[in-house]
Design a protein around this motif. Structure first.
Motif, PDB file in Angstrom:
ATOM      1  N   LEU A  91      49.243 -18.375  30.165  1.00 11.07           N
ATOM      2  CA  LEU A  91      48.228 -17.557  30.761  1.00 11.07           C
ATOM      3  C   LEU A  91      48.898 -16.856  31.927  1.00 11.07           C
ATOM      4  CD1 LEU A  91      44.971 -19.736  30.522  1.00 11.07           C
ATOM      5  CD2 LEU A  91      45.367 -17.565  29.867  1.00 11.07           C
ATOM      6  N   LEU A  92      48.812 -15.536  31.868  1.00 14.29           N
ATOM      7  CA  LEU A  92      48.925 -14.696  33.232  1.00 14.29           C
ATOM      8  C   LEU A  92      47.763 -14.191  33.568  1.00 14.29           C
ATOM      9  CD1 LEU A  92      52.486 -12.962  32.543  1.00 14.29           C
ATOM     10  CD2 LEU A  92      51.945 -15.138  33.691  1.00 14.29           C
ATOM     11  N   TRP A  93      46.798 -14.710  34.334  1.00 11.08           N
ATOM     12  CA  TRP A  93      45.433 -14.146  34.537  1.00 11.08           C
ATOM     13  C   TRP A  93      45.436 -12.520  35.099  1.00 11.08           C
ATOM     14  CZ3 TRP A  93      44.416 -13.280  39.993  1.00 11.08           C
ATOM     15  CH2 TRP A  93      44.930 -14.149  40.638  1.00 11.08           C
ATOM     16  N   GLN A  94      46.417 -12.320  35.798  1.00  5.20           N
ATOM     17  CA  GLN A  94      46.859 -10.897  36.148  1.00  5.20           C
ATOM     18  C   GLN A  94      47.483 -10.306  34.893  1.00  5.20           C
ATOM     19  OE1 GLN A  94      48.980 -10.677  40.077  1.00  5.20           O
ATOM     20  NE2 GLN A  94      47.147 -11.847  41.010  1.00  5.20           N
ATOM     21  N   ALA A  95      46.830  -9.552  34.327  1.00  9.33           N
ATOM     22  CA  ALA A  95      47.669  -9.246  32.652  1.00  9.33           C
ATOM     23  C   ALA A  95      48.621  -8.166  33.038  1.00  9.33           C
ATOM     24  CB  ALA A  95      46.539  -8.589  31.966  1.00  9.33           C
ATOM     25  N   PRO A  96      49.830  -8.569  32.371  1.00  9.30           N
ATOM     26  CA  PRO A  96      50.748  -7.530  32.181  1.00  9.30           C
ATOM     27  C   PRO A  96      50.344  -5.902  31.679  1.00  9.30           C
ATOM     28  CG  PRO A  96      51.484  -9.495  31.071  1.00  9.30           C
ATOM     29  CD  PRO A  96      50.029  -9.555  31.345  1.00  9.30           C
ATOM     30  N   THR A  97      50.888  -4.888  32.153  1.00  6.06           N
ATOM     31  CA  THR A  97      50.600  -3.687  31.889  1.00  6.06           C
ATOM     32  C   THR A  97      51.882  -2.820  31.532  1.00  6.06           C
ATOM     33  OG1 THR A  97      50.623  -2.944  34.043  1.00  6.06           O
ATOM     34  CG2 THR A  97      48.349  -3.599  33.179  1.00  6.06           C
ATOM     35  N   LEU A  98      53.055  -3.263  31.573  1.00  6.77           N
ATOM     36  CA  LEU A  98      54.115  -2.620  30.837  1.00  6.77           C
ATOM     37  C   LEU A  98      55.235  -3.779  30.909  1.00  6.77           C
ATOM     38  CD1 LEU A  98      56.455  -2.376  33.504  1.00  6.77           C
ATOM     39  CD2 LEU A  98      54.775  -0.672  34.313  1.00  6.77           C
ATOM     40  N   LEU A  99      56.275  -3.230  30.006  1.00  5.44           N
ATOM     41  CA  LEU A  99      57.367  -4.079  29.752  1.00  5.44           C
ATOM     42  C   LEU A  99      58.622  -3.728  30.218  1.00  5.44           C
ATOM     43  CD1 LEU A  99      55.786  -5.349  26.301  1.00  5.44           C
ATOM     44  CD2 LEU A  99      55.977  -6.811  28.636  1.00  5.44           C
ATOM     45  N   ILE A 148      41.149  -9.367  43.342  1.00  6.04           N
ATOM     46  CA  ILE A 148      39.878 -10.055  43.065  1.00  6.04           C
ATOM     47  C   ILE A 148      40.662 -11.601  42.669  1.00  6.04           C
ATOM     48  CG2 ILE A 148      37.855 -10.845  41.492  1.00  6.04           C
ATOM     49  CD1 ILE A 148      37.415  -7.987  40.924  1.00  6.04           C
ATOM     50  N   ASN A 149      40.157 -12.237  43.766  1.00  3.33           N
ATOM     51  CA  ASN A 149      40.682 -13.731  43.561  1.00  3.33           C
ATOM     52  C   ASN A 149      39.981 -14.687  44.676  1.00  3.33           C
ATOM     53  OD1 ASN A 149      42.544 -15.564  45.337  1.00  3.33           O
ATOM     54  ND2 ASN A 149      43.064 -15.596  43.125  1.00  3.33           N
ATOM     55  N   ALA A 150      39.300 -15.872  44.407  1.00  5.18           N
ATOM     56  CA  ALA A 150      38.350 -16.561  44.996  1.00  5.18           C
ATOM     57  C   ALA A 150      39.041 -16.836  46.373  1.00  5.18           C
ATOM     58  CB  ALA A 150      37.909 -17.767  44.513  1.00  5.18           C
ATOM     59  N   PRO A 151      40.264 -17.376  46.470  1.00  2.77           N
ATOM     60  CA  PRO A 151      40.821 -17.592  47.816  1.00  2.77           C
ATOM     61  C   PRO A 151      40.985 -16.244  48.878  1.00  2.77           C
ATOM     62  CG  PRO A 151      42.096 -18.763  46.105  1.00  2.77           C
ATOM     63  CD  PRO A 151      40.954 -17.954  45.571  1.00  2.77           C
ATOM     64  N   ARG A 152      41.334 -15.501  48.091  1.00  2.00           N
ATOM     65  CA  ARG A 152      41.492 -14.037  48.957  1.00  2.00           C
ATOM     66  C   ARG A 152      40.029 -13.596  49.400  1.00  2.00           C
ATOM     67  NH1 ARG A 152      46.445 -11.942  45.366  1.00  2.00           N
ATOM     68  NH2 ARG A 152      47.878 -12.680  46.711  1.00  2.00           N
ATOM     69  N   GLN A 153      39.211 -13.699  48.479  1.00  2.00           N
ATOM     70  CA  GLN A 153      37.903 -13.191  49.097  1.00  2.00           C
ATOM     71  C   GLN A 153      37.242 -13.974  50.049  1.00  2.00           C
ATOM     72  OE1 GLN A 153      38.413 -12.166  45.273  1.00  2.00           O
ATOM     73  NE2 GLN A 153      38.892 -10.497  46.824  1.00  2.00           N
ATOM     74  N   ASP A 178      34.377  -3.402  62.604  1.00  2.00           N
ATOM     75  CA  ASP A 178      33.700  -3.541  61.336  1.00  2.00           C
ATOM     76  C   ASP A 178      34.705  -3.670  60.191  1.00  2.00           C
ATOM     77  OD1 ASP A 178      31.168  -3.604  59.931  1.00  2.00           O
ATOM     78  OD2 ASP A 178      31.996  -1.668  59.179  1.00  2.00           O
ATOM     79  N   LEU A 179      34.537  -4.358  59.434  1.00  2.00           N
ATOM     80  CA  LEU A 179      35.461  -4.592  57.992  1.00  2.00           C
ATOM     81  C   LEU A 179      34.556  -4.384  56.847  1.00  2.00           C
ATOM     82  CD1 LEU A 179      37.885  -7.240  58.428  1.00  2.00           C
ATOM     83  CD2 LEU A 179      38.247  -4.888  59.179  1.00  2.00           C
ATOM     84  N   GLU A 180      34.751  -3.351  56.015  1.00  2.00           N
ATOM     85  CA  GLU A 180      34.172  -3.133  54.615  1.00  2.00           C
ATOM     86  C   GLU A 180      35.175  -3.867  53.730  1.00  2.00           C
ATOM     87  OE1 GLU A 180      33.546   0.314  51.217  1.00  2.00           O
ATOM     88  OE2 GLU A 180      33.340   0.875  53.497  1.00  2.00           O
ATOM     89  N   LEU A 181      34.636  -4.773  52.908  1.00  2.00           N
ATOM     90  CA  LEU A 181      35.607  -5.564  52.135  1.00  2.00           C
ATOM     91  C   LEU A 181      35.814  -4.836  50.814  1.00  2.00           C
ATOM     92  CD1 LEU A 181      34.545  -9.315  53.032  1.00  2.00           C
ATOM     93  CD2 LEU A 181      36.339  -7.593  53.973  1.00  2.00           C
ATOM     94  N   LYS A 182      36.672  -4.839  50.464  1.00  2.00           N
ATOM     95  CA  LYS A 182      36.894  -4.151  48.756  1.00  2.00           C
ATOM     96  C   LYS A 182      38.025  -4.891  47.999  1.00  2.00           C
ATOM     97  CE  LYS A 182      38.790  -0.040  46.488  1.00  2.00           C
ATOM     98  NZ  LYS A 182      39.554   1.449  46.569  1.00  2.00           N
ATOM     99  N   SER A 183      37.385  -5.428  46.782  1.00  2.00           N
ATOM    100  CA  SER A 183      38.310  -6.150  45.917  1.00  2.00           C
ATOM    101  C   SER A 183      38.487  -5.437  44.484  1.00  2.00           C
ATOM    102  CB  SER A 183      37.522  -7.493  45.565  1.00  2.00           C
ATOM    103  OG  SER A 183      37.259  -8.099  46.902  1.00  2.00           O
ATOM    104  N   VAL A 184      39.746  -5.483  44.244  1.00  2.00           N
ATOM    105  CA  VAL A 184      40.285  -4.950  43.069  1.00  2.00           C
ATOM    106  C   VAL A 184      40.730  -5.577  42.153  1.00  2.00           C
ATOM    107  CG1 VAL A 184      41.953  -3.039  42.394  1.00  2.00           C
ATOM    108  CG2 VAL A 184      40.796  -2.776  44.542  1.00  2.00           C
ATOM    109  N   THR A 185      40.340  -5.259  40.709  1.00  2.00           N
ATOM    110  CA  THR A 185      40.843  -6.248  39.614  1.00  2.00           C
ATOM    111  C   THR A 185      42.381  -6.326  39.514  1.00  2.00           C
ATOM    112  OG1 THR A 185      38.979  -5.476  38.248  1.00  2.00           O
ATOM    113  CG2 THR A 185      41.057  -6.574  37.180  1.00  2.00           C
ATOM    114  N   ALA A 186      42.823  -7.752  39.601  1.00  2.00           N
ATOM    115  CA  ALA A 186      44.250  -7.721  39.716  1.00  2.00           C
ATOM    116  C   ALA A 186      45.309  -7.030  38.846  1.00  2.00           C
ATOM    117  CB  ALA A 186      44.526  -9.460  39.745  1.00  2.00           C
TER     118      ALA A 186
END
Length: 595
Positions: free
Chosen positions: A69-77, A432-437, A453-461
């Motif tokens: 399992l690589l929960w951050q999915a590969p996108t190229l090889l 996006i990852n619970a410890p990082r949030q 003031d911080l606006e928090l943004k989370s991006v799919t890994a």
């Protein structure tokens, strides 16, 4: 000198506290000639190579499926485009370097017949030439032989600026010559103390000339093999759905006897770290899960089920924050965060200093990461001889408020500080990852108490760590004010790790945002120290120069280290795997087996 004393000195050489030259001098002082002293070290190297994993299967195959399992999915090889660790891990299943790094920081031959040394004639006396001998009989997955031509081509491919390779820093300043079909020479312009970068580890994977020859340079992104690899590795490519699943089958012609053990390989992407941990530790649905950035208490509860175990190994990885000193909201020549711009507020050193004081590192370690990290103020933490002794961290909201007051940043009616019509309002981005949030939330709360003031943004890994040049949310684009992630130290020497702090590696449109310097910040003193370290043969002087590079960026508060990370993975109790903190998780996947 007795055997135990000699073993102690060998251990000192291995740990980097005693140079090989000093070891040989000490041996000479007690009557052991230099050739024999060199051979003692060589024997130790061989012993370590054999000890990397006690491989027990007596034949290849028969192990059934291996499911990762690589929960951050590969996108190229294509390993030379892989800016994200997930893509490097996936690429390493099919492609191999000349040598890799085991968990003890030892260099282990893979496509090479041996590790170059002065004793075997592989290292020149002047420190400028490294001779690599290739293993004979190695074949690409399509049956064609691996030769020195493929190694030379890999250099030409990665060094070509038009290729825009992520690995170009390892190749652009060297020359590679073919000696014969199974021997190459790497020629450096200057004496080079850390020569194990080109063709080694993450940056060193060899690609076949007959598949990439027509796609060097400007056509590099058009190569079919970018998504359908033909390598020398233990598994052959079967199927790849970017962002989802990757499958392979056993390479029946693999060049190591009795390997690999498993018949098929599945690498599943997507989900999150918690679900990945659960699928190994609790349900046993998968054999191995990578990068378990999960609260330690959660992992401990999962381990009680008895199906799986946690593996945590030391590494040089660092969880850190970048404060963007360029303007992410203004576009210049088709790119934001251009070095031609200046951030309206984060270019103020006082603001950066205050934000650094608003990070509660101790709480982040204690309540979130546990075994997964140690609070730090230094970008480089391992090996210890390269860690700055003077960088210290402090959490002090009152001090941060005073610094901002003294710098003229006053709180407005909304509680947010401003000066000259500019407010201390920022977009703070991570994956996006619970410890990082949770880390974001801790920092946001402290910043509010200081008028920031911080606006928090989370991006799919899988997006955040991808190499997609069209996506504005990749971490290398830095199209935000503040960004947080982990960067991996790819070998037990920080030289290549610290090229993230040099001006010629700045990520930009021209290099398709694959430059290693994501911060865009540069300092002539850092450039000078880095270049000097690249040719300094005295270990102590070289370490001091690399420490200086680290200190310049950390003291400028552009790079804000948070945690020195250990690499945490999970495996089923019956899986024997080779988890290294100095290479990608798949570095020696051919030797994994089920007991």
């Amino acid at each position: 000198m007795n055997e135990q004393e000699i073993r102690g000195l060998v251990a000192d050489v291995k740990e980097g506290t005693l140079s090989r030259r000093s070891f040989i001098k000490r041996m000479a002082a007690v009557g052991i000639a230099a050739p024999l002293a060199s051979q003692i070290l060589a024997w130790n190297d061989v012993a370590m190579a054999n000890a990397t994993l006690d491989y027990k299967p007596t034949k290849a195959g028969g192990g059934g499926p291996l499911k990762m399992l690589l929960w951050q999915a590969p996108t190229l090889l294509n390993p030379h485009f892989a800016s994200g660790t997930k893509d490097q891990i996936a690429s390493r299943i099919f492609y191999e370097p000349l040598a890799g790094w085991d968990k003890e920081g030892n260099l282990i031959p893979q496509l090479a017949a041996e590790v170059p040394s002065k004793a075997n004639g592989g290292l020149s006396a002047d420190g400028k030439v490294v001779t690599w001998k290739l293993k004979q009989g190695v074949k690409w997955h399509d049956g064609k032989p691996l030769t020195a031509d493929d190694v030379v081509f890999t250099w030409e491919y990665a060094a070509d600026p038009a290729t825009a390779a992520y690995t170009t820093g390892a190749y652009k300043d060297i020359k590679v010559e073919k000696v014969d079909d199974h021997t190459i020479k790497v020629i450096f312009k200057e004496p080079t103390p850390f020569w194990a970068d080109p063709f080694v580890g993450v940056a060193g994977m060899i690609i076949p000339k007959h598949h990439f020859g027509e796609y060097k340079g400007a056509k590099s992104r058009e190569a079919p093999a970018n998504l359908k690899p033909v390598g020398t590795g233990p598994y052959k490519f079967a199927e790849f759905k970017p962002g989802d699943i990757l499958t392979g089958t056993r390479n029946e012609n693999y060049h190591i006897k009795n390997q690999p053990h498993f018949d098929t390989l599945e690498v599943k992407g997507g989900g999150d770290a918690v679900s990945a941990a659960r699928a190994v530790l609790q349900t046993g649905e998968y054999d191995y899960a990578w990068n378990l950035q999960v609260e330690d208490e959660v992992l401990k509860r999962m381990e009680t089920g008895g199906r799986g175990k946690i593996s945590a190994v030391p590494s040089g990885d660092i969880e850190f924050i970048i404060l963007n000193t360029t303007d992410p909201w203004t576009e210049v020549d088709g790119e934001r965060s251009s070095v031609k711009t200046k951030h309206p507020t984060l270019s103020d050193p006082a603001v950066r200093q205050a934000i650094n004081l608003l990070i509660d590192r101790d709480s982040i370690q204690k309540f979130i990461y546990g075994r997964g990290g140690t609070a730090t103020a230094s970008f480089v933490n391992e090996p210890k001889q390269f860690k700055s002794p003077k960088l210290k961290y402090e959490f002090n909201i009152d001090k941060a408020n005073k610094i901002l007051d003294d710098a003229g940043w006053k709180k407005g009616a909304d509680g947010i500080r401003e000066k000259d019509g500019k407010k201390l309002k920022y977009v703070f981005q991570t994956s996006i990852n619970a410890p990082r949030q949770k880390t974001q939330a801790i920092i946001k709360q402290a910043c509010q108490r200081a008028g920031v003031d911080l606006e928090l943004k989370s991006v799919t890994a899988s997006v955040f760590f991808s190499s997609d040049v069209a996506n504005p949310d990749t971490y290398t684009k830095l199209y935000v004010d503040i960004e947080m992630y982990t960067t991996t130290q790819p070998q037990p020497d920080p030289e290549r790790f610290l090229n993230q702090f040099v001006s010629w590696e700045i990520a930009n449109k021209e290099n398709k945002w694959l430059g290693r310097n994501v911060s865009r910040y540069s300092d002539p003193a850092a450039d000078e120290a880095y270049k000097a370290a690249q040719k300094e043969l005295d270990p102590a002087k070289r370490a001091a120069l690399l420490i200086k590079v680290n200190e310049i960026f950390c003291e400028a508060n552009v790079i804000l280290p948070i945690l020195s990370r250990t690499r945490v993975a999970a495996s089923t109790t019956n899986l024997s795997h080779d988890h290294s903190g100095w290479d990608v998780d798949s570095w020696n996947i051919a030797a994994w087996y089920r007991s």
